[in-house]
Design a protein around this motif. Structure first.
Motif, mmCIF file in Angstrom:
data_model
loop_
_atom_site.group_PDB
_atom_site.id
_atom_site.type_symbol
_atom_site.label_atom_id
_atom_site.label_comp_id
_atom_site.label_asym_id
_atom_site.label_seq_id
_atom_site.Cartn_x
_atom_site.Cartn_y
_atom_site.Cartn_z
ATOM 1 N N TYR A 186 4.259 -15.623 6.798
ATOM 2 C CA TYR A 186 3.561 -14.306 5.967
ATOM 3 C C TYR A 186 3.818 -13.148 6.641
ATOM 4 C CZ TYR A 186 3.004 -16.915 1.302
ATOM 5 O OH TYR A 186 3.169 -17.226 0.237
ATOM 6 N N ALA A 187 4.268 -12.110 6.194
ATOM 7 C CA ALA A 187 3.862 -10.876 6.778
ATOM 8 C C ALA A 187 2.466 -10.504 6.925
ATOM 9 C CB ALA A 187 4.701 -9.857 5.778
ATOM 10 N N PRO A 188 1.932 -9.848 8.038
ATOM 11 C CA PRO A 188 0.658 -9.590 7.924
ATOM 12 C C PRO A 188 0.046 -8.795 7.091
ATOM 13 C CG PRO A 188 1.922 -8.316 9.643
ATOM 14 C CD PRO A 188 2.698 -9.318 9.085
ATOM 15 N N ILE A 189 -1.235 -9.074 6.313
ATOM 16 C CA ILE A 189 -1.926 -8.151 5.613
ATOM 17 C C ILE A 189 -2.157 -6.862 6.185
ATOM 18 C CG2 ILE A 189 -4.034 -8.075 4.139
ATOM 19 C CD1 ILE A 189 -3.819 -11.023 3.737
ATOM 20 N N SER A 190 -2.749 -6.974 7.531
ATOM 21 C CA SER A 190 -2.854 -5.647 8.046
ATOM 22 C C SER A 190 -2.601 -5.939 9.686
ATOM 23 C CB SER A 190 -4.436 -5.564 8.493
ATOM 24 O OG SER A 190 -5.198 -6.784 9.188
ATOM 25 N N GLU A 191 -2.418 -4.822 10.386
ATOM 26 C CA GLU A 191 -1.915 -4.668 11.691
ATOM 27 C C GLU A 191 -2.751 -5.962 12.632
ATOM 28 O OE1 GLU A 191 0.851 -3.619 13.271
ATOM 29 O OE2 GLU A 191 1.404 -3.430 11.401
ATOM 30 N N THR A 192 -3.927 -6.179 12.217
ATOM 31 C CA THR A 192 -4.867 -7.077 12.992
ATOM 32 C C THR A 192 -4.639 -8.519 12.580
ATOM 33 O OG1 THR A 192 -6.700 -6.627 11.725
ATOM 34 C CG2 THR A 192 -6.536 -5.128 13.797
ATOM 35 N N ALA A 193 -3.982 -8.808 11.713
ATOM 36 C CA ALA A 193 -3.977 -10.237 10.995
ATOM 37 C C ALA A 193 -2.530 -10.809 11.261
ATOM 38 C CB ALA A 193 -4.277 -9.949 9.664
ATOM 39 N N SER A 229 8.310 -16.691 -1.234
ATOM 40 C CA SER A 229 6.924 -16.267 -1.354
ATOM 41 C C SER A 229 6.393 -15.413 0.015
ATOM 42 C CB SER A 229 6.073 -17.724 -1.250
ATOM 43 O OG SER A 229 6.271 -18.407 -2.308
ATOM 44 N N ASN A 230 5.423 -14.709 -0.360
ATOM 45 C CA ASN A 230 4.830 -13.759 0.708
ATOM 46 C C ASN A 230 3.425 -13.021 0.417
ATOM 47 O OD1 ASN A 230 4.804 -12.450 3.341
ATOM 48 N ND2 ASN A 230 6.907 -12.319 3.255
ATOM 49 N N HIS A 231 3.037 -12.555 1.233
ATOM 50 C CA HIS A 231 1.833 -11.641 0.971
ATOM 51 C C HIS A 231 2.232 -10.171 0.222
ATOM 52 C CE1 HIS A 231 -0.827 -13.185 4.560
ATOM 53 N NE2 HIS A 231 -1.259 -13.551 3.259
ATOM 54 N N ARG A 237 6.782 -5.216 -0.469
ATOM 55 C CA ARG A 237 7.237 -4.445 -1.887
ATOM 56 C C ARG A 237 8.531 -3.738 -1.448
ATOM 57 N NH1 ARG A 237 4.388 -4.515 -6.770
ATOM 58 N NH2 ARG A 237 2.584 -5.889 -6.718
ATOM 59 N N GLU A 238 8.450 -2.968 -0.340
ATOM 60 C CA GLU A 238 9.588 -2.212 0.134
ATOM 61 C C GLU A 238 10.691 -3.155 0.281
ATOM 62 O OE1 GLU A 238 8.221 -0.006 3.403
ATOM 63 O OE2 GLU A 238 6.910 1.486 2.174
ATOM 64 N N ILE A 239 10.526 -4.248 1.174
ATOM 65 C CA ILE A 239 11.618 -5.047 1.410
ATOM 66 C C ILE A 239 12.191 -5.805 0.481
ATOM 67 C CG2 ILE A 239 11.220 -4.893 3.820
ATOM 68 C CD1 ILE A 239 10.217 -7.875 3.803
ATOM 69 N N TYR A 240 11.418 -6.324 -0.674
ATOM 70 C CA TYR A 240 11.987 -6.788 -1.701
ATOM 71 C C TYR A 240 12.155 -6.128 -3.168
ATOM 72 C CZ TYR A 240 9.610 -10.935 0.853
ATOM 73 O OH TYR A 240 9.408 -11.708 1.916
ATOM 74 N N ARG A 261 -13.563 -17.728 2.195
ATOM 75 C CA ARG A 261 -12.278 -17.955 1.541
ATOM 76 C C ARG A 261 -12.121 -16.880 0.490
ATOM 77 N NH1 ARG A 261 -11.863 -24.474 1.539
ATOM 78 N NH2 ARG A 261 -12.054 -24.740 3.731
ATOM 79 N N ASN A 262 -11.437 -15.814 0.700
ATOM 80 C CA ASN A 262 -11.211 -14.805 -0.296
ATOM 81 C C ASN A 262 -9.984 -14.977 -0.960
ATOM 82 O OD1 ASN A 262 -13.636 -13.592 0.658
ATOM 83 N ND2 ASN A 262 -12.637 -12.653 2.291
ATOM 84 N N LYS A 263 -9.721 -14.286 -2.210
ATOM 85 C CA LYS A 263 -8.636 -14.281 -2.748
ATOM 86 C C LYS A 263 -7.951 -13.185 -2.366
ATOM 87 C CE LYS A 263 -9.503 -16.110 -7.462
ATOM 88 N NZ LYS A 263 -8.627 -17.441 -7.300
ATOM 89 N N VAL A 264 -6.466 -13.583 -2.068
ATOM 90 C CA VAL A 264 -5.439 -12.605 -1.343
ATOM 91 C C VAL A 264 -4.173 -12.745 -2.486
ATOM 92 C CG1 VAL A 264 -3.781 -12.410 0.297
ATOM 93 C CG2 VAL A 264 -6.049 -13.416 0.771
ATOM 94 N N GLY A 265 -3.701 -11.244 -2.371
ATOM 95 C CA GLY A 265 -2.491 -11.011 -3.300
ATOM 96 C C GLY A 265 -1.299 -11.600 -2.624
ATOM 97 N N GLU A 266 -0.528 -12.339 -3.579
ATOM 98 C CA GLU A 266 0.774 -12.748 -3.044
ATOM 99 C C GLU A 266 2.068 -12.238 -3.955
ATOM 100 O OE1 GLU A 266 1.309 -16.773 -1.842
ATOM 101 O OE2 GLU A 266 -0.505 -16.748 -0.584
#
Length: 274
Positions: A186-193, A229-231, A237-240, A261-266
């Motif tokens: 998956y693409a990182p949710i943030s630059e640190t992830a 599938s991705n984050h 959203r830009e590339i898809y 364990r948090n909910k994450v948007g995919e």
């Protein structure tokens, strides 16, 4: 009555077992399902296509699947022999991990791979830049040997062809009448992830963009549907932007502490000429 879901025999970060219903609802009918990033194979195990082309860049994974396809009984006997209390030990784990990393024997690596997957930390599959498997000991009370899950995979694998190639190469093998499902790192949710060391090569931002471009071209020019599938991020959203997007909220299961364990948007991005 809901169909019984089949679990993968490998523990897998980002595995799709919990999302099977959402994914299968978006997958078009076809004569073959192609998965360039098959991972533990939850989508393969829970769909009913006549044929499958299952690919992964990780040779240990694909060699294991090829062995199961032809020698499942022997493999089950040999891998089960490692699932004994004496091997649920830190020193023993690191000794077997070292044996795995030094071995060039495809069958021996496949047997130890399942042990490392079940006794290692959180079922992670991680290699360093030199291709050395480096997941630490997991400290589980009694790791489960997935006998019936292996049997089911081995039986269903008779419908499959397994390859170890780049995703670009796999796309060139697709023909009209097939459908492609992509579950990339998956693409990182943030630059640190940036969790992208699943295979020793990683998966860059440019790889994410190239995959989206290939999907668009394959669906709209070659008329082969592609689902990815991705984050859910501004970048994805830009590339898809040419795809039909479905938003999902998913529990993330990388952390051992259930409270974190948090909910994450995919997103499910479907490229398809209706």
């Amino acid at each position: 009555m809901a169909l019984k879901k089949n679990r993968a025999f490998l523990k897998w970060a980002g595995g799709k077992y919990s999302l099977i219903e959402a994914i299968t609802a978006k997958l078009p009918k076809a004569n073959k399902l192609i998965e360039p990033f098959v991972g533990a194979g939850s989508v393969f195990l829970n769909t009913q296509y006549p044929k499958y082309l299952l690919n992964d860049i990780n040779p240990d994974l694909i060699n294991l699947y090829k062995i199961l396809q032809k020698r499942s009984d022997q493999y089950i006997t040999d891998s089960a022999s490692l699932f004994v209390p004496a091997n649920n030990d830190e020193a023993r784990y690191y000794a077997l991990r070292e044996k795995f990393n030094q071995s060039n024997d495809v069958y021996e690596r496949a047997v130890i791979f399942l042990y490392l997957n079940r006794f290692g930390y959180n079922g992670l599959c991680r290699y360093n830049q030199k291709g050395i498997f480096n997941v630490p000991f997991g400290r589980y009370k009694a790791p489960y040997f997935p006998h019936k899950e292996i049997l089911f995979f081995a039986e269903k694998s008779q419908q499959a062809t397994f390859t170890c190639q780049s995703f670009e190469q796999v796309f060139t093998r697709a023909r009209k009448g097939a459908v492609i499902y992509c579950d990339p790192p998956y693409a990182p949710i943030s630059e640190t992830a940036k969790f992208n060391s699943y295979s020793s090569g990683g998966f860059s931002i440019s790889s994410q963009s190239l995959l989206a471009q290939l999907a668009e071209k394959t669906a709209f020019e070659r008329k082969i549907p592609v689902l990815i599938s991705n984050h859910d991020t501004q970048f994805t959203r830009e590339i898809y932007q040419e795809a039909q997007l479905t938003e999902l909220q998913v529990n993330r299961f990388i952390s051992q502490n259930g409270g974190t364990r948090n909910k994450v948007g995919e997103l499910l991005a479907l490229y398809h000429l209706e």
